[in-house]
Design a protein around this motif. Structure first.
Motif, short mmCIF file in Angstrom:
data_model
loop_
_atom_site.label_atom_id
_atom_site.label_comp_id
_atom_site.label_asym_id
_atom_site.label_seq_id
_atom_site.Cartn_x
_atom_site.Cartn_y
_atom_site.Cartn_z
N VAL A 33 0.85 -1.19 0.00
CA VAL A 33 0.00 0.00 0.00
C VAL A 33 0.89 1.25 0.00
CG1 VAL A 33 -1.92 -1.14 1.16
CG2 VAL A 33 -0.13 -0.03 2.52
N PRO A 34 0.39 2.37 -0.51
CA PRO A 34 1.19 3.60 -0.50
C PRO A 34 1.58 3.98 0.92
CG PRO A 34 -0.74 3.84 -1.91
CD PRO A 34 -0.91 2.55 -1.16
N PRO A 91 0.53 19.08 4.67
CA PRO A 91 -0.16 19.93 3.70
C PRO A 91 -1.39 19.26 3.08
CG PRO A 91 2.20 19.95 3.31
CD PRO A 91 1.94 18.86 4.30
N GLU A 92 -2.27 20.09 2.53
CA GLU A 92 -3.52 19.61 1.94
C GLU A 92 -3.31 19.02 0.54
OE1 GLU A 92 -6.45 19.35 3.29
OE2 GLU A 92 -5.87 20.30 5.20
N VAL A 93 -2.17 19.34 -0.08
CA VAL A 93 -1.86 18.79 -1.38
C VAL A 93 -0.41 18.34 -1.38
CG1 VAL A 93 -3.54 20.16 -2.68
CG2 VAL A 93 -1.22 21.04 -2.34
N SER A 143 -4.65 15.53 -0.32
CA SER A 143 -4.33 14.70 0.85
C SER A 143 -5.56 14.00 1.41
CB SER A 143 -3.70 15.55 1.96
OG SER A 143 -2.56 16.22 1.49
N SER A 144 -6.73 14.46 1.06
CA SER A 144 -7.95 13.90 1.62
C SER A 144 -8.78 13.25 0.52
CB SER A 144 -8.77 14.99 2.32
OG SER A 144 -9.07 16.04 1.41
N GLY A 145 -9.78 12.49 0.94
CA GLY A 145 -10.67 11.86 -0.03
C GLY A 145 -11.02 10.43 0.31
N ALA A 183 -3.51 10.63 -1.85
CA ALA A 183 -2.80 11.29 -2.95
C ALA A 183 -2.68 10.36 -4.15
CB ALA A 183 -1.41 11.75 -2.47
N ALA A 184 -2.41 9.08 -3.90
CA ALA A 184 -2.32 8.12 -4.99
C ALA A 184 -3.68 7.95 -5.67
CB ALA A 184 -1.82 6.77 -4.46
N ASP A 185 -4.73 7.91 -4.87
CA ASP A 185 -6.07 7.78 -5.42
C ASP A 185 -6.42 8.98 -6.29
OD1 ASP A 185 -8.80 6.44 -5.38
OD2 ASP A 185 -9.33 8.37 -4.49
N ASN A 186 -6.05 10.18 -5.82
CA ASN A 186 -6.34 11.39 -6.58
C ASN A 186 -5.50 11.45 -7.85
OD1 ASN A 186 -5.81 14.83 -6.54
ND2 ASN A 186 -7.87 13.98 -6.60
#
Length: 431
Positions: A241-242, A317-319, A326-328, A354-357
């Motif tokens: 996993v990441p 950070p958020e990105v 960073s979220s989701g 982040a990987a998902d985004n």
């Protein structure tokens, strides 16, 4: 009797002859059409033999002729004057290669020859198209891969061999904590020095799993090719996993990195341009050579466990560096001000999110993702990888996005089959 005899000669026998000779002609036409189709398909699929377009075209024409002869040999069904022509492959402005084969033959007629029609002239043509393919391999070379690193390298090299030098574009991203473009996507991936497989041979495995960084770099490589008409593919391989999140200057107005608390410094800056891992520690963001196993520490910057990092840095950070959120997908823990706090759970979560985004951005650009998960090390998340690929079996499958596929390899011995299945699938849908 006289009337019957006249009808027998002028009507009945010709009708019988027509049915028999028509049947022979029908069978011969079907056989000719099948042979031409087989020749066109074989010619298109053989375009990976040869080091330049002219030799590839000559090989495709020769293979097409051989396949035709194998399926419609000389003299079959009493045929004569058989000819076959395989045109040189043509490349359109939309990156589509078209193989055109045409053939003709005369088939002997048994009864209708008595009426002045000794043969039937048959003809057929077969056309098959193949789009150029842009493929970016993103290979996990984290520490958990150490025991199967050589197997993965060999399987990746076999995968590369399936594609066409001079036609297809293939590149390589590898990742541990950070990711790097180890082989920029090119159509000369077999003929230039070093070749892509020469580069894969240098690969060594160590350290963490920066999946988001790998996917983002793969996305950039596809966009740099600027060939939307081609079949654009990212093949993402991992055994876990990441667990690496990279932060740094991303988009204007975004947080520049990991912000330091008052009184703390990092090379004279108020933030750290680096990546964190779930095992704790903050590392240099700089990509590492494919043969390196180092995770370089940041110099003159606070470091240590995640709890120690929380004493020096304000929040995550958020990105990330590529403006991936960073979220989701996975939930986060935040402080009273809404900032993402330093914790092992959050470090894992932001790495996964982040990987998902990053995967979502890839699919939004019409790029297909194929994912391979190696299960022998116990850490692969098949549900997440199905989501990354937008596999139809995913519970979050989105029919409006490009449909990819997830392949699970329970052990290293089945990894090669997964790579070859993807290669076959890519070449099939490129037809």
């Amino acid at each position: 009797m006289i009337l019957f005899t006249i009808m027998l000669v002028l009507v009945v026998l010709p009708l019988i002859g027509l049915s028999i000779d028509g049947g022979v002609a029908y069978v011969a036409q079907a056989r000719l059409s099948s042979a031409v189709d087989a020749a066109a398909l074989a010619g298109a699929r053989s375009l990976n033999v040869g080091q330049d377009p002219s030799s590839q075209a000559a090989n495709a024409q020769a293979i097409a002729a051989k396949y035709f002869d194998a399926n419609f040999p000389p003299g079959i069904l009493n045929s004569t004057n058989t000819t076959v022509t395989a045109d040189p492959p043509k490349v359109s402005s939309y990156h589509t290669i078209t193989m055109h084969v045409q053939a003709s033959s005369d088939v002997q007629l048994y009864f209708l020859g008595l009426l002045g029609h000794p043969t039937a002239h048959l003809s057929a043509e077969g056309i098959t198209s193949r789009r150029d393919v842009n493929v970016i391999l993103a290979l996990d070379r984290s520490g958990s891969m150490a025991g199967v690193c050589e197997v993965m390298k060999a399987d990746a090299e076999n995968f590369v061999d399936r594609f066409v030098d001079g036609r297809d574009r293939v590149g390589l991203i590898t990742f541990m904590g950070t990711a790097s473009v180890d082989y920029a996507a090119t159509r000369s991936f077999k003929s230039q020095n070093p070749s892509l497989n020469d580069t894969i041979a240098q690969l060594r495995c160590a350290n963490n799993t920066g999946s988001a960084a790998a996917l983002s770099l793969a996305h950039q490589e596809i966009l740099a090719a600027a060939e939307p008409g081609a079949l654009n593919i990212v093949v993402f391989f991992t055994d876990g996993v990441p667990n690496g999140f990279t932060a740094g200057p991303a988009t204007p107005g975004a947080d520049p990195g990991f912000p330091l608390k008052s009184g703390k410094t990092c090379n004279g800056n108020s933030y750290a341009r680096a990546y964190i891992s779930n095992g704790g520690g903050m590392y240099d963001i700089a990509p590492q050579p494919i043969s390196s196993v180092a995770n370089p520490q940041l110099k003159n910057c606070p470091n240590g466990s995640l709890s120690a990092l929380a004493q020096s840095y304000q929040f995550i950070p958020e990105v990330d560096f590529w403006a991936d959120s960073s979220s989701g997908y996975t939930g986060l823990t935040r402080d009273a001000s809404g900032n993402i706090i330093f914790s092992s759970a959050n470090s894992n979560a932001v790495s996964i999110n982040a990987a998902d985004n990053a995967a979502l951005k890839i699919r939004n650009d019409g790029i297909v993702i194929y994912a391979i998960g190696l299960g022998s090390n116990g850490g692969v998340d098949s549900a997440f990888l199905r989501r990354v690929a937008n596999d139809p079996t995913s519970t979050q499958y989105d029919s409006k996005q490009p449909t990819g596929k997830y392949y699970y390899a329970p052990n290293a011995g089945q990894l090669g089959a997964a790579f070859q299945s993807i290669a076959s699938e890519i070449l099939r849908i490129s037809q």
